[in-house]
Scaffold this active site. Sequence first.
Site, PDB file in Angstrom:
ATOM      1  N   ALA A  17     -43.334  32.607   2.228  1.00 16.54           N
ATOM      2  CA  ALA A  17     -43.963  32.186   3.441  1.00 16.54           C
ATOM      3  C   ALA A  17     -45.186  31.066   3.359  1.00 16.54           C
ATOM      4  O   ALA A  17     -45.366  30.416   4.256  1.00 16.54           O
ATOM      5  CB  ALA A  17     -44.480  33.420   4.093  1.00 16.54           C
ATOM      6  N   ALA A 109     -27.202  29.327   3.626  1.00 10.85           N
ATOM      7  CA  ALA A 109     -26.954  27.961   3.704  1.00 10.85           C
ATOM      8  C   ALA A 109     -27.817  26.758   3.001  1.00 10.85           C
ATOM      9  O   ALA A 109     -28.872  26.727   3.002  1.00 10.85           O
ATOM     10  CB  ALA A 109     -27.433  27.657   5.135  1.00 10.85           C
ATOM     11  N   HIS A 139     -34.395  13.301  -3.292  1.00 12.67           N
ATOM     12  CA  HIS A 139     -35.161  14.252  -2.852  1.00 12.67           C
ATOM     13  C   HIS A 139     -36.687  13.973  -3.362  1.00 12.67           C
ATOM     14  O   HIS A 139     -36.826  13.021  -4.323  1.00 12.67           O
ATOM     15  CB  HIS A 139     -35.056  15.536  -3.226  1.00 12.67           C
ATOM     16  CG  HIS A 139     -33.665  16.100  -2.299  1.00 12.67           C
ATOM     17  ND1 HIS A 139     -32.376  15.856  -2.608  1.00 12.67           N
ATOM     18  CD2 HIS A 139     -33.794  17.251  -1.476  1.00 12.67           C
ATOM     19  CE1 HIS A 139     -31.569  16.549  -1.785  1.00 12.67           C
ATOM     20  NE2 HIS A 139     -32.540  17.174  -0.998  1.00 12.67           N
ATOM     21  N   HIS A 140     -37.523  14.628  -2.830  1.00 13.40           N
ATOM     22  CA  HIS A 140     -39.003  14.655  -3.248  1.00 13.40           C
ATOM     23  C   HIS A 140     -38.963  14.999  -4.835  1.00 13.40           C
ATOM     24  O   HIS A 140     -38.220  15.876  -5.142  1.00 13.40           O
ATOM     25  CB  HIS A 140     -39.855  15.391  -2.467  1.00 13.40           C
ATOM     26  CG  HIS A 140     -39.406  16.782  -2.507  1.00 13.40           C
ATOM     27  ND1 HIS A 140     -40.050  17.846  -3.568  1.00 13.40           N
ATOM     28  CD2 HIS A 140     -38.713  17.616  -1.585  1.00 13.40           C
ATOM     29  CE1 HIS A 140     -39.464  18.843  -3.007  1.00 13.40           C
ATOM     30  NE2 HIS A 140     -38.716  18.780  -2.180  1.00 13.40           N
ATOM     31  N   LYS A 143     -39.023  18.828  -6.177  1.00 12.92           N
ATOM     32  CA  LYS A 143     -37.868  19.881  -6.213  1.00 12.92           C
ATOM     33  C   LYS A 143     -37.379  20.077  -7.551  1.00 12.92           C
ATOM     34  O   LYS A 143     -37.292  19.470  -8.531  1.00 12.92           O
ATOM     35  CB  LYS A 143     -36.465  18.990  -5.325  1.00 12.92           C
ATOM     36  CG  LYS A 143     -35.455  19.676  -5.449  1.00 12.92           C
ATOM     37  CD  LYS A 143     -34.472  19.190  -4.460  1.00 12.92           C
ATOM     38  CE  LYS A 143     -33.107  19.821  -4.413  1.00 12.92           C
ATOM     39  NZ  LYS A 143     -33.279  21.328  -3.914  1.00 12.92           N
ATOM     40  N   GLY A 149     -28.132  21.715  -3.532  1.00  6.54           N
ATOM     41  CA  GLY A 149     -27.189  22.480  -3.147  1.00  6.54           C
ATOM     42  C   GLY A 149     -26.495  21.712  -2.258  1.00  6.54           C
ATOM     43  O   GLY A 149     -25.075  22.102  -2.112  1.00  6.54           O
TER      44      GLY A 149
HETATM   45  P1  NAD Z   1     -42.037  25.610  -2.165  1.00  7.70           P
HETATM   46  O1  NAD Z   1     -42.170  25.537  -3.836  1.00  7.70           O
HETATM   47  O2  NAD Z   1     -42.889  24.752  -1.360  1.00  7.70           O
HETATM   48  O3  NAD Z   1     -41.993  27.138  -1.657  1.00  7.70           O
HETATM   49  C1  NAD Z   1     -41.747  28.131  -2.372  1.00  7.70           C
HETATM   50  C2  NAD Z   1     -42.384  29.326  -2.102  1.00  7.70           C
HETATM   51  O4  NAD Z   1     -41.713  30.716  -2.601  1.00  7.70           O
HETATM   52  C3  NAD Z   1     -43.704  29.201  -2.762  1.00  7.70           C
HETATM   53  O5  NAD Z   1     -44.794  29.541  -1.751  1.00  7.70           O
HETATM   54  C4  NAD Z   1     -43.770  30.430  -3.838  1.00  7.70           C
HETATM   55  O6  NAD Z   1     -44.957  30.760  -4.214  1.00  7.70           O
HETATM   56  C5  NAD Z   1     -42.831  31.358  -3.121  1.00  7.70           C
HETATM   57  N1  NAD Z   1     -42.130  32.295  -4.212  1.00  7.70           N
HETATM   58  C6  NAD Z   1     -42.005  32.064  -5.502  1.00  7.70           C
HETATM   59  N2  NAD Z   1     -41.283  33.083  -6.228  1.00  7.70           N
HETATM   60  C7  NAD Z   1     -41.319  33.852  -4.924  1.00  7.70           C
HETATM   61  C8  NAD Z   1     -40.869  35.413  -5.041  1.00  7.70           C
HETATM   62  N3  NAD Z   1     -40.562  36.104  -5.984  1.00  7.70           N
HETATM   63  N4  NAD Z   1     -41.050  36.098  -3.750  1.00  7.70           N
HETATM   64  C9  NAD Z   1     -41.539  35.313  -2.721  1.00  7.70           C
HETATM   65  N5  NAD Z   1     -41.968  34.062  -2.827  1.00  7.70           N
HETATM   66  C10 NAD Z   1     -42.033  33.556  -3.973  1.00  7.70           C
HETATM   67  O7  NAD Z   1     -40.494  25.188  -2.070  1.00  7.70           O
HETATM   68  P2  NAD Z   1     -39.836  24.668  -0.604  1.00  7.70           P
HETATM   69  O8  NAD Z   1     -39.831  23.214  -0.658  1.00  7.70           O
HETATM   70  O9  NAD Z   1     -40.269  25.688   0.555  1.00  7.70           O
HETATM   71  O10 NAD Z   1     -38.123  25.070  -0.998  1.00  7.70           O
HETATM   72  C11 NAD Z   1     -37.908  26.569  -1.073  1.00  7.70           C
HETATM   73  C12 NAD Z   1     -36.317  26.569  -1.376  1.00  7.70           C
HETATM   74  O11 NAD Z   1     -35.735  26.027  -0.221  1.00  7.70           O
HETATM   75  C13 NAD Z   1     -36.095  25.802  -2.343  1.00  7.70           C
HETATM   76  O12 NAD Z   1     -35.093  26.326  -2.987  1.00  7.70           O
HETATM   77  C14 NAD Z   1     -35.214  24.373  -1.949  1.00  7.70           C
HETATM   78  O13 NAD Z   1     -34.358  23.666  -2.379  1.00  7.70           O
HETATM   79  C15 NAD Z   1     -34.868  25.058  -0.674  1.00  7.70           C
HETATM   80  N6  NAD Z   1     -34.630  24.234   0.741  1.00  7.70           N
HETATM   81  C16 NAD Z   1     -33.738  24.439   1.349  1.00  7.70           C
HETATM   82  C17 NAD Z   1     -33.324  23.740   2.448  1.00  7.70           C
HETATM   83  C18 NAD Z   1     -32.144  24.133   3.318  1.00  7.70           C
HETATM   84  O14 NAD Z   1     -31.976  23.475   4.388  1.00  7.70           O
HETATM   85  N7  NAD Z   1     -31.308  24.974   2.890  1.00  7.70           N
HETATM   86  C19 NAD Z   1     -34.006  22.865   2.911  1.00  7.70           C
HETATM   87  C20 NAD Z   1     -35.346  22.310   2.043  1.00  7.70           C
HETATM   88  C21 NAD Z   1     -35.535  23.319   0.878  1.00  7.70           C
END
Ligand code: NAD
Length: 254
Positions: A17, A109, A139-140, A143, A149
């Site tokens: 979150a 997804a 990507h940024h 990542k 994916g």
């Molecule tokens: P981010 O690093 O900003 O956020 C990840 C969060 O997860 C952080 O707040 C971190 O502290 C937390 N976290 C780490 N380990 C954890 C655990 N064990 N339990 C709970 N929380 C934990 O990353 P983001 O940009 O938000 O991306 C998150 C994921 O979503 C990545 O895998 C990214 O590739 C993916 N993503 C998917 C889509 C989609 O459409 N499916 C889109 C964007 C990003």
Amino acid sequence: MSEAIEVPVITVSVIGAAGRMGSTVCRTLEAAPDTRLVGRYDVGDDLGDLGGADVVVEFSVPGSAAANVAHCIDRGRHVVVGTTGWTQDALTAVSSQLADKPGVGVLIAPNFAIGAILMMSFAQQAARFYESVEIVELHHPDKVDAPSGTAARTASLIARARRDAGLGDVPDATSSDPGGARGARVDGIPVHALRLRGLVAHQEVLLGATGELLTIRHDSFDRVSFMPGVMAGVRQVGDHPGLTVGLENYLGLA
Ligand code: NAD
């Protein structure tokens, strides 16, 4: 006197979150009339009973998502997963766990942007008409996993369409590439990953035949582009027991 129509409310918790995606999901859930955010969890938090939520949204890190999803299934929660980096073994483990929880739905997804799902669908349709195809994902630079994916899934869909059409390998005379300049291969499809400050999530599929090139491109400029897809997942996951991979299965595009 007209009576107020009551909208059924779905209670939702978010794992990850505090992250970029997780915090955007929290804001979206709070603004929607039919969802109520009941729990925010991040690294180190005890997931417990997940706030009693009907649905859990998981956007954490590839190394943690499988354990978090297993915890949710164990507690009988439906799960909408956006975290990338899933292996076939990890997906199989989710399916096996779900066999003991027949009412529980899990949606994983790789991309929740509707335009990205359409891009994958269009690429899959076009694949059989072109001898050459390559994928460029951009990507940024924060990542952590590559290729994305979405790129991996697009490559798999294209590879299947090529196989079904009886197409062989993509033509490529490269015999020396010590630095890996030709990129990675996913299911035989070349995939190139670019990481640039200023970008969010972008992908091009380039399809080549003699005398022509078709480029299919999608750009997510802002994380809000993923929210209609996440909300569709939250609203529908309870009606789709078992494991579903890809939001296209909820949108009639599979
Ligand atoms: P981010 O690093 O900003 O956020 C990840 C969060 O997860 C952080 O707040 C971190 O502290 C937390 N976290 C780490 N380990 C954890 C655990 N064990 N339990 C709970 N929380 C934990 O990353 P983001 O940009 O938000 O991306 C998150 C994921 O979503 C990545 O895998 C990214 O590739 C993916 N993503 C998917 C889509 C989609 O459409 N499916 C889109 C964007 C990003």
